[in-house]
Write a protein that holds these residues in place. Structure first.
Motif, PDB file in Angstrom:
ATOM      1  N   PHE A 184       7.530  -7.588  -2.996  1.00 47.90           N
ATOM      2  CA  PHE A 184       6.856  -6.839  -1.937  1.00 47.90           C
ATOM      3  C   PHE A 184       7.856  -6.145  -1.003  1.00 47.90           C
ATOM      4  O   PHE A 184       7.710  -4.963  -0.677  1.00 47.90           O
ATOM      5  N   GLU A 185       8.872  -6.870  -0.587  1.00 50.12           N
ATOM      6  CA  GLU A 185       9.812  -6.291   0.391  1.00 50.12           C
ATOM      7  C   GLU A 185      10.505  -5.061  -0.177  1.00 50.12           C
ATOM      8  O   GLU A 185      10.669  -4.059   0.520  1.00 50.12           O
ATOM      9  N   TYR A 190       8.164  -2.063  -0.413  1.00 51.31           N
ATOM     10  CA  TYR A 190       7.736  -1.479   0.857  1.00 51.31           C
ATOM     11  C   TYR A 190       8.901  -1.299   1.835  1.00 51.31           C
ATOM     12  O   TYR A 190       8.709  -1.298   3.054  1.00 51.31           O
ATOM     13  N   LEU A 196      16.527  -7.821  -2.467  1.00 46.70           N
ATOM     14  CA  LEU A 196      16.766  -7.555  -1.037  1.00 46.70           C
ATOM     15  C   LEU A 196      17.085  -6.072  -0.839  1.00 46.70           C
ATOM     16  O   LEU A 196      17.831  -5.497  -1.633  1.00 46.70           O
ATOM     17  N   VAL A 197      16.556  -5.501   0.223  1.00 48.20           N
ATOM     18  CA  VAL A 197      16.733  -4.070   0.478  1.00 48.20           C
ATOM     19  C   VAL A 197      17.033  -3.813   1.951  1.00 48.20           C
ATOM     20  O   VAL A 197      16.995  -4.732   2.757  1.00 48.20           O
TER      21      VAL A 197
END
Ligand SMILES: N[C@@H](CCC(=O)N[C@@H](CS)C(=O)NCC(=O)O)C(=O)O
Lengths: 257, 259
Positions: free
Chosen positions: B49-50, B53, B69-70
């Motif tokens: 999800f992270e 989005y 991770l972003v």
């Protein structure tokens, strides 16, 4: 009070509530300076001397100024003793920061746009048109000037309001999923991300009872009650001066207690 | 802990994260993807999800023990949390606040504008060269409706006059902000930090598109050269495969919808 920390805030919710609740959770005493957003206190020269961006909140610690509520929360966490409001684990910390950015820049602006179109705009619109025009001219940030103009003159397009409603509905679903996966937002402990979210989400069960309730969003409800039960939350609401905001949270606090 | 960094050409957020990684001295596998052709969504990366989005849009992805991770500044913070002596963040809490507030300004104000201008100049022609079916297949897996919409707008080359004007104004503002800041220092925080990388990664490509923003700013010019000469940035730049990686942007953060 003898504290060398002063918080300039409006109602103890949204951006103002973020550093305030963090301070109270840390047990930090601070001088409260209420800035009335609806009276445009935030654009007055006295306040611009403190925060040239003309946004609320701001804080001073000794002679130093801080703004940007999320960065302020991290400062309060790091500069003062008290219970840890960030997880230990580096990936959990990343997730907490990710959620705060998602809230600050994706979800909460949508809450805010809807709130300003329904409440802030109509509330202020009745005043003398010339006075309002001058008030808008005094706003330092161009984006905020546009926001106020839209709120005051009701210039939100149907399309942008619809997109905000879509984001709120979608966000509620994603929050429910995230809180089903972990006890708190992004980690297994109460952190700055929870403070951030609570300050914008406490009104959901009363404002959108069909979408946020024990059947549809049991985890979000569990989490809302868990945060509402915290003594620090109750304490921050003693700083409220607009009954309309307090009315939205007090039932949740009472019910959770 | 096993880490794999999926990165694009060393420009924008990929440059920030690659240079931050080299500053940290941490080890990760490096996997190159073409962010500008939506390869991030090709199925090889376990996006959650992270990542789907991410406010940053199509930036690099760091997979840590299976979790994606972003957002370049927060990946930089993670490197700093894992290698606390590396100097990506100052140690004093007030300086850390200042750095995070600075980065927030770059993320929220400069990045959307710079991304809009860069994509119109460089990504639009790349995407327009794809046939409809191939473009549709590339963006079909994108989960976020608003991000998918930005891809379609980018391909069509849509940028309203208002958004163009606001984007250009932000580049001018950022250039001035940095030039002013450097009046009494060599790096944005005094010492080198993540703030230099994040600001440089978004602003430097604008020299090619909006040279006027850089005129008569001698301190800015010296700083741009100083950052470019930083060993971590040199090492990241050496990973480039294109003659000029500046053309390798991808749809970035949206232009703020609300103040
Ligand atoms: N990014 C800033 C935003 C601050 C902000 O925009 N605050 C709103 C109130 S929640 C404000 O000051 N509005 C006053 C105005 O626009 O005049 C932060 O997080 O502190």
């Amino acid at each position: 009070m003898t504290s060398d920390v002063t918080l300039y805030h409006w109602e103890p919710n949204a951006n103002s509530g973020k550093p305030m609740l963090t301070m109270v959770e840390k047990g930090l005493s601070f001088n409260s300076h209420y800035i009335d957003l609806l009276a445009f206190d935030q654009h007055k020269p006295e306040y611009l001397a403190i925060n040239p961006m003309g946004t609320i909140p701001a804080m001073t610690h000794g002679g130093r100024l801080l703004n940007e509520s999320t960065a302020m929360m991290e400062y309060v966490e790091e500069a003062f003793p008290g219970p840890a409001m960030m997880p230990e684990d580096a990936v959990d910390r990343w997730r907490v920061r990710w959620w705060m950015k998602f809230l600050d820049q994706w979800l909460c602006p949508s809450f805010s746009m809807i709130g300003w179109s329904l409440f802030i705009g109509p509330q202020v619109r009745e005043r003398d048109p010339e006075e309002l025009k001058a008030a808008i001219e005094r706003i330092p940030l161009p984006e905020r000037r546009i926001a106020w103009r839209k709120a005051i003159y009701g210039l939100f397009s149907e399309e942008e309001l619809a997109e905000s409603r879509r984001r709120v509905d979608f966000g509620i679903g994603k929050l429910e999923e995230a809180l089903a996966k972990r006890e708190y937002l992004g980690s297994s402990q109460y952190t700055l991300a929870d403070i951030n979210l609570f300050n914008s989400a406490y009104g959901l069960p009363s404002m959108q009872p069909d979408d946020v309730n024990d059947e549809k969003t049991p985890n979000l409800m569990r989490w809302l009650r868990a945060v509402a039960r915290r003594p620090a939350v109750r304490e921050t609401w003693t700083y409220s001066r607009v009954p309309r905001f307090a009315e939205r949270i007090l039932p949740l606090i009472e019910e959770a207690a | 802990m096993t880490m794999t960094l999926y990165h694009g050409e060393p420009v924008g957020p990929s440059l920030t994260v690659l240079a931050a990684l080299f500053e940290s001295g941490l080890e990760t596998d490096l996997v190159r993807i073409d962010l500008g052709l939506a390869e991030r969504h090709g199925g090889a990366i376990p996006l959650g999800f992270e990542a789907n989005y991410s406010v940053e849009g199509e930036g690099p992805v760091l997979v840590v023990d299976g979790e994606a991770l972003v957002d370049s500044v927060f990946i930089g913070c993670l490197f700093d949390d894992l290698a606390p002596e590396c100097g990506l963040r100052p140690t004093d809490p007030y300086a850390r606040w200042e750095m995070m507030a600075w980065c927030r300004w770059m993320i929220e104000r400069l990045a959307p504008g710079a991304a809009a201008l860069a994509n119109l100049a460089w990504t639009t022609p790349r995407l327009a060269a794809l046939d409809d079916a191939s473009f549709a297949a590339r963006i079909a897996p994108i989960e976020a409706d608003d991000l998918r919409a930005r891809w379609a707008q980018t391909r069509a080359g849509i940028l309203s006059d208002d958004h163009r004007a606001a984007s250009e104004a932000r580049v001018h503002e950022a250039a001035k902000k940095i030039d002013d800041r450097l009046a009494d220092r060599q790096w944005i925080m005094g010492e080198f930090s993540l703030a230099d990388l994040e600001s440089y990664a978004w602003l430097a490509p604008m020299r090619a598109l909006l040279p006027a923003a850089f005129e008569d700013k001698p301190r800015l010019a010296v700083w741009l050269a100083r950052v470019a000469g930083r060993p971590s940035v040199v090492r990241a730049a050496e990973l480039a495969r294109s003659a000029d990686p500046v053309g390798s942007f991808a749809p970035g953060p949206e232009i703020n919808r609300w103040g």
